[in-house]
Design a protein around this motif. Sequence first.
Motif, PDB file in Angstrom:
ATOM      1  N   LEU A 104       0.843  -1.187   0.000  1.00 35.89           N
ATOM      2  CA  LEU A 104       0.000   0.000   0.000  1.00 35.89           C
ATOM      3  C   LEU A 104       0.881   1.239   0.000  1.00 35.89           C
ATOM      4  N   ARG A 105       0.805   2.038  -1.057  1.00 35.52           N
ATOM      5  CA  ARG A 105       1.692   3.203  -1.148  1.00 35.52           C
ATOM      6  C   ARG A 105       0.888   4.471  -1.443  1.00 35.52           C
ATOM      7  N   PRO A 106       0.678   5.296  -0.429  1.00 35.70           N
ATOM      8  CA  PRO A 106      -0.059   6.532  -0.669  1.00 35.70           C
ATOM      9  C   PRO A 106       0.740   7.513  -1.528  1.00 35.70           C
ATOM     10  N   GLY A 245       3.741  -1.391 -10.258  1.00 34.38           N
ATOM     11  CA  GLY A 245       3.533  -0.663  -8.999  1.00 34.38           C
ATOM     12  C   GLY A 245       4.834  -0.075  -8.484  1.00 34.38           C
ATOM     13  N   ASP A 246       5.910  -0.808  -8.661  1.00 36.06           N
ATOM     14  CA  ASP A 246       7.217  -0.300  -8.236  1.00 36.06           C
ATOM     15  C   ASP A 246       7.549   0.980  -8.991  1.00 36.06           C
ATOM     16  N   ILE A 247       7.412   0.921 -10.300  1.00 37.53           N
ATOM     17  CA  ILE A 247       7.798   2.064 -11.136  1.00 37.53           C
ATOM     18  C   ILE A 247       6.855   3.246 -10.902  1.00 37.53           C
ATOM     19  N   THR A 249       5.121   4.018  -8.367  1.00 38.65           N
ATOM     20  CA  THR A 249       5.179   4.685  -7.056  1.00 38.65           C
ATOM     21  C   THR A 249       6.428   5.560  -6.905  1.00 38.65           C
ATOM     22  N   ASP A 250       7.471   5.314  -7.669  1.00 35.71           N
ATOM     23  CA  ASP A 250       8.564   6.299  -7.690  1.00 35.71           C
ATOM     24  C   ASP A 250       8.098   7.551  -8.436  1.00 35.71           C
ATOM     25  N   LEU A 251       7.329   7.350  -9.486  1.00 32.13           N
ATOM     26  CA  LEU A 251       6.755   8.502 -10.193  1.00 32.13           C
ATOM     27  C   LEU A 251       5.778   9.237  -9.256  1.00 32.13           C
TER      28      LEU A 251
HETATM   29 MN    MN Z   1      11.056   0.798  -5.921  1.00 31.53          MN
END
Ligand code: MN
Length: 356
Positions: A104-106, A245-247, A249-251
């Motif tokens: 979960l990444r706000p 999701g990894d990419i 969430t850095d954006l």
């Molecule tokens: Mn990452």
Amino acid sequence: MKKYKIAVIPGDGIGTEVVNEGIKVLKTIASIDGTFSFDFDYFPWGCEYYLKEGKMMDEDGLEKLKKYDGIYLGAVGYPTVPDHLSLRDLLLKIRVGFDQYINLRPVKLLKGVETPLKNKTTEDIDFIVVRENSEGEYSGLGEWFNKGTKEEYVHQIGKFTRKGTERVIRYAFELARKENRKTVTSVTKGNALNYSMVFWDEIFHEVSKEYPDIKANQLMVDAASMMFVQHPERFDVVVTSNLFGDILTDLGAAIAGGIGLAAGDNLNPEGTYPSMFESIHGSAPDISGKGIANPIAQIWAAGGMLKHFGYVDWYNRLIQSFETLLIEKQVLTPDLGGKNSTSDVGDEICNILKRK
Ligand code: MN
Ligand code: NAD
Ligand code: IPM
């Protein structure tokens, strides 16, 4: 008094620096509240441990961690240890081993923070990414053929199960309902990935029918990336695969003011295993040892742990304390234009919490 047993894995580089601040804040909150406390046990695992012991964590590491109420992780990664070994043997081992299938990444622009997006406000940038965290492109499956020859080639296999895909999509819809959010956007790439993403899209379509009260949207990951920048206000809850999701969430971190302000929860929703809380940044070898890393992301992760334990008011109060700090702009690390140290920021957040 309720006591929580927390396993702390500071890890490498700035991980160790920012974790100290998170612990400081957790102790402060517990002492103000007075109804709960924490017992912290430290585990020295990571790349330095690997260089000394030849392993990233103890063989019975998961067994040791299992008895804790939560895991608080800094960051893992060292320039002299190959990332694909170090991360797989520690971070990914815990995520997968403890079936922490929700990441979960706000993506939330805090008051007082400048976004690089022109004319966008705190109301426009406020959504949650639900990243699949246990399979997909990160399955680790594949093979290296004809190694060292001219005919060399590799297969990297994405593994998408019905169970794994359904549960993360369902979680996203339930989250939307719980948090009164209006849409769930599934981000895939069905036009090119003809098995995994077509499968995901079908399941998304099926599950979305169970939630007529929530609007279901679908986007290709390339278009979604563009829209994160041009129209972040269109997102409420985003559900996507492990790699996307990894990419994304850095954006997401970038549009919400920077990687020093982004955190997430690795959740095993059933509570069969402990969940793990971490900032989304890495060990940042370029600034490690200088005492200038922004600790807000890691402190935010501690907030995620409080929320997971049911202390939603404390989570909200912590976010408010960040906003106070960011609006006042008296104590900030260099990434946010300040001149202060990691520990100055941790201390100031404790001061703000005590002020209220
Ligand atoms: Mn990452
Ligand atoms: P990174 O997130 O460590 O750093 C990217 C950039 O952001 C760097 O310029 C760094 O200085 C800056 N930065 C990161 N966190 C910051 C903070 N709190 N305050 C201020 N600036 C910050 O990503 P990377 O350089 O790609 O990776 C470094 C190592 O970390 C690699 O070994 C990588 O595999 C690992 N990594 C680990 C995790 C994790 O443990 N969860 C996450 C990402 C990367
Ligand atoms: C993250 C990190 C990890 C991931 C890496 C270090 C394996 O980038 O938590 O975002 O890709 O999940």
